[in-house]
Design a protein around this motif. Sequence first.
Motif, PDB file in Angstrom:
ATOM      1  N   ILE A  80      -0.008   3.413  10.277  1.00 57.70           N
ATOM      2  CA  ILE A  80       1.430   3.456  10.542  1.00 57.70           C
ATOM      3  C   ILE A  80       2.115   4.360   9.515  1.00 57.70           C
ATOM      4  O   ILE A  80       2.975   5.181   9.852  1.00 57.70           O
ATOM      5  N   LEU A  81       1.705   4.245   8.252  1.00 60.14           N
ATOM      6  CA  LEU A  81       2.256   5.115   7.215  1.00 60.14           C
ATOM      7  C   LEU A  81       1.903   6.573   7.487  1.00 60.14           C
ATOM      8  O   LEU A  81       2.723   7.480   7.275  1.00 60.14           O
ATOM      9  N   GLU A  82       0.680   6.803   7.969  1.00 55.26           N
ATOM     10  CA  GLU A  82       0.261   8.182   8.265  1.00 55.26           C
ATOM     11  C   GLU A  82       1.099   8.781   9.387  1.00 55.26           C
ATOM     12  O   GLU A  82       1.435   9.973   9.358  1.00 55.26           O
ATOM     13  N   ALA A  83       1.442   7.961  10.383  1.00 55.23           N
ATOM     14  CA  ALA A  83       2.298   8.441  11.465  1.00 55.23           C
ATOM     15  C   ALA A  83       3.706   8.719  10.957  1.00 55.23           C
ATOM     16  O   ALA A  83       4.308   9.756  11.272  1.00 55.23           O
ATOM     17  N   MET A  84       4.246   7.797  10.159  1.00 52.86           N
ATOM     18  CA  MET A  84       5.599   7.970   9.623  1.00 52.86           C
ATOM     19  C   MET A  84       5.700   9.217   8.756  1.00 52.86           C
ATOM     20  O   MET A  84       6.734   9.892   8.729  1.00 52.86           O
ATOM     21  N   GLN A  85       4.631   9.519   8.044  1.00 49.83           N
ATOM     22  CA  GLN A  85       4.628  10.695   7.182  1.00 49.83           C
ATOM     23  C   GLN A  85       4.859  11.979   7.964  1.00 49.83           C
ATOM     24  O   GLN A  85       5.423  12.938   7.451  1.00 49.83           O
ATOM     25  N   GLN A  86       4.441  11.992   9.231  1.00 53.67           N
ATOM     26  CA  GLN A  86       4.639  13.157  10.089  1.00 53.67           C
ATOM     27  C   GLN A  86       5.838  12.971  11.024  1.00 53.67           C
ATOM     28  O   GLN A  86       5.973  13.685  12.017  1.00 53.67           O
ATOM     29  N   SER A  87       6.707  12.001  10.699  1.00 54.15           N
ATOM     30  CA  SER A  87       7.943  11.735  11.461  1.00 54.15           C
ATOM     31  C   SER A  87       7.671  11.404  12.926  1.00 54.15           C
ATOM     32  O   SER A  87       8.476  11.717  13.809  1.00 54.15           O
TER      33      SER A  87
ATOM     34  N   LYS B 222     -13.640  10.910  15.993  1.00 51.69           N
ATOM     35  CA  LYS B 222     -12.998  10.752  14.693  1.00 51.69           C
ATOM     36  C   LYS B 222     -12.267  12.022  14.282  1.00 51.69           C
ATOM     37  O   LYS B 222     -12.665  13.131  14.656  1.00 51.69           O
ATOM     38  N   LYS B 223     -11.219  11.852  13.506  1.00 50.44           N
ATOM     39  CA  LYS B 223     -10.500  12.974  12.909  1.00 50.44           C
ATOM     40  C   LYS B 223     -10.169  12.600  11.469  1.00 50.44           C
ATOM     41  O   LYS B 223      -9.787  11.463  11.184  1.00 50.44           O
ATOM     42  N   PHE B 224     -10.272  13.581  10.580  1.00 53.51           N
ATOM     43  CA  PHE B 224      -9.988  13.332   9.178  1.00 53.51           C
ATOM     44  C   PHE B 224      -9.110  14.444   8.616  1.00 53.51           C
ATOM     45  O   PHE B 224      -9.031  15.542   9.161  1.00 53.51           O
ATOM     46  N   GLY B 225      -8.466  14.137   7.489  1.00 53.73           N
ATOM     47  CA  GLY B 225      -7.730  15.150   6.751  1.00 53.73           C
ATOM     48  C   GLY B 225      -6.667  15.854   7.571  1.00 53.73           C
ATOM     49  O   GLY B 225      -5.886  15.229   8.296  1.00 53.73           O
TER      50      GLY B 225
ATOM     51  N   LYS C 115       8.730   7.526   2.615  1.00 55.37           N
ATOM     52  CA  LYS C 115       8.882   8.323   1.394  1.00 55.37           C
ATOM     53  C   LYS C 115       9.450   7.490   0.250  1.00 55.37           C
ATOM     54  O   LYS C 115       9.045   7.642  -0.901  1.00 55.37           O
ATOM     55  N   GLN C 116      10.373   6.593   0.554  1.00 52.94           N
ATOM     56  CA  GLN C 116      11.031   5.804  -0.481  1.00 52.94           C
ATOM     57  C   GLN C 116      10.218   4.588  -0.933  1.00 52.94           C
ATOM     58  O   GLN C 116      10.325   4.171  -2.084  1.00 52.94           O
ATOM     59  N   ASN C 117       9.406   4.024  -0.020  1.00 57.10           N
ATOM     60  CA  ASN C 117       8.794   2.727  -0.315  1.00 57.10           C
ATOM     61  C   ASN C 117       7.275   2.683  -0.312  1.00 57.10           C
ATOM     62  O   ASN C 117       6.693   1.767  -0.913  1.00 57.10           O
ATOM     63  N   PHE C 118       6.625   3.629   0.336  1.00 55.13           N
ATOM     64  CA  PHE C 118       5.184   3.508   0.529  1.00 55.13           C
ATOM     65  C   PHE C 118       4.422   4.769   0.122  1.00 55.13           C
ATOM     66  O   PHE C 118       3.382   5.080   0.688  1.00 55.13           O
ATOM     67  N   ASN C 119       4.954   5.502  -0.860  1.00 52.61           N
ATOM     68  CA  ASN C 119       4.235   6.684  -1.335  1.00 52.61           C
ATOM     69  C   ASN C 119       3.209   6.284  -2.394  1.00 52.61           C
ATOM     70  O   ASN C 119       3.283   5.204  -2.995  1.00 52.61           O
ATOM     71  N   ILE C 120       2.270   7.156  -2.655  1.00 53.66           N
ATOM     72  CA  ILE C 120       1.154   6.836  -3.542  1.00 53.66           C
ATOM     73  C   ILE C 120       1.614   6.595  -4.969  1.00 53.66           C
ATOM     74  O   ILE C 120       1.030   5.783  -5.697  1.00 53.66           O
ATOM     75  N   HIS C 121       2.699   7.241  -5.397  1.00 62.58           N
ATOM     76  CA  HIS C 121       3.159   7.085  -6.776  1.00 62.58           C
ATOM     77  C   HIS C 121       3.684   5.678  -7.028  1.00 62.58           C
ATOM     78  O   HIS C 121       3.455   5.098  -8.096  1.00 62.58           O
TER      79      HIS C 121
ATOM     80  N   ASN D 224       0.832  -1.198   0.000  1.00 61.63           N
ATOM     81  CA  ASN D 224       0.000   0.000   0.000  1.00 61.63           C
ATOM     82  C   ASN D 224       0.867   1.248   0.000  1.00 61.63           C
ATOM     83  O   ASN D 224       2.009   1.237   0.480  1.00 61.63           O
ATOM     84  N   GLY D 225       0.306   2.311  -0.512  1.00 60.23           N
ATOM     85  CA  GLY D 225       0.963   3.612  -0.457  1.00 60.23           C
ATOM     86  C   GLY D 225      -0.084   4.685  -0.249  1.00 60.23           C
ATOM     87  O   GLY D 225      -1.251   4.498  -0.621  1.00 60.23           O
ATOM     88  N   ILE D 226       0.303   5.792   0.336  1.00 62.64           N
ATOM     89  CA  ILE D 226      -0.643   6.878   0.594  1.00 62.64           C
ATOM     90  C   ILE D 226      -0.082   8.189   0.058  1.00 62.64           C
ATOM     91  O   ILE D 226       1.130   8.341  -0.098  1.00 62.64           O
ATOM     92  N   PRO D 227      -0.956   9.148  -0.224  1.00 61.03           N
ATOM     93  CA  PRO D 227      -0.484  10.442  -0.729  1.00 61.03           C
ATOM     94  C   PRO D 227       0.315  11.191   0.335  1.00 61.03           C
ATOM     95  O   PRO D 227       0.031  11.089   1.533  1.00 61.03           O
ATOM     96  N   LEU D 228       1.316  11.926  -0.118  1.00 62.80           N
ATOM     97  CA  LEU D 228       2.073  12.785   0.784  1.00 62.80           C
ATOM     98  C   LEU D 228       1.251  14.038   1.045  1.00 62.80           C
ATOM     99  O   LEU D 228       0.917  14.777   0.121  1.00 62.80           O
TER     100      LEU D 228
END
Length: 370
Positions: A284-291, A253-256, A349-355, A170-174
């Motif tokens: 987990i990816l969402e947390a990593m995205q915010q370091s 709930k929280k979104f966006g 950033k290197q392995n799980f981005n949306i692109h 899976n990958g998610i948008p930055l």
Amino acid sequence: MKKTGKPRILMIAPLPPPVHGSAMMTQYIKDSTIINDALELNWVNLSTSRRMEEIGKTTFIKLWRFASSYAKTFIKLLTHKYDACYFAITCHGLGFLKDAPFVIMAKLLNRGRIIIHQHNKGMSRDVDKFLYKWLFHKVYNNAEVVLLSWHLYPDIEKIVPQNNVHICPNGIPLTKIYSKVKEKNTPKILFLSNLIESKGVFTLLDACKILKKEGYDFHCRFIGGETKEINSERFEEEVYNRGLKDYVIYVGKKFGAEKDKEFAESDIFVFPTYYINETFGLVILEAMQQSTPVITTDVGGIPDIVIDGKTGLLVKQQDSSALAEKIKLLIDNKSLREELGKAGFEHFKQNFNIHKFESKMLSILSKDSF
């Protein structure tokens, strides 16, 4: 439907609402510019629920939605020829019995490829039951299967040969990266998932009780939707019973952007899941995205994301004492928090981005992956 000259794919998969991992990834495919530029996608929404509270319940409206999806699929298969049929189905239990006819119908009415995207697991628990075993072979024979990780292959190895498997993490948008708050008096712990026992809700509460007993000062925020297992009233009762009223809060709930800020403003993200069908853990990816440094469990494909001691910390399932030790380690060591947070971000950033996800899915759908 007007023929465009592009390969035509029938996409039968759940779309949000409700918001959960499989539906989110399906929506990313549906919205992908590079995939839609190359392929003609024709959609049928497989989801019969529209709210988290509906999941697991049988109602007239859900039966109607299922019948409508089945009828739409039948009509599309009768009136159009597809180069491939893509399915994101449930692979175990009653959900599989509900979804299997869609695949069998496609095999009978269409000669194109069959691609099954496994966002869940559980086949291994049913494979020796006569009805399921028979249906598994009907559904998966000559089908291509997309897994999120090779860690998940043992679940399907009795049915699907390795040479029929694609791996597509899976990958998610930055999204917007929020600055970390430099100075905070009290460490902030975050849990974000729907309130399900097996996502580790009570395991974390028990760990918090240990932290309090040992004199640690902290705030722990729980974010996510209420469920039939745990509503806000039960959660508050569990917090009160553990004497954590001044330490733990449930905020719904929280979104966006609001959700992203919660990750950014937290010192530690804790996801102690032991959910039997856990496969990847997009949070987990969402947390990593915010370091934000992550503490989680060795379940499903999570070890691909969290490399213990390098991009986060892994802990034994349902072990609140071990979890408390990991949390204490990060509370006491700010430099380790920063190190793991930075490494987690780079790994994401290197392995799980949306692109990367979109490119891999395009390759699979276009038959460029084998």
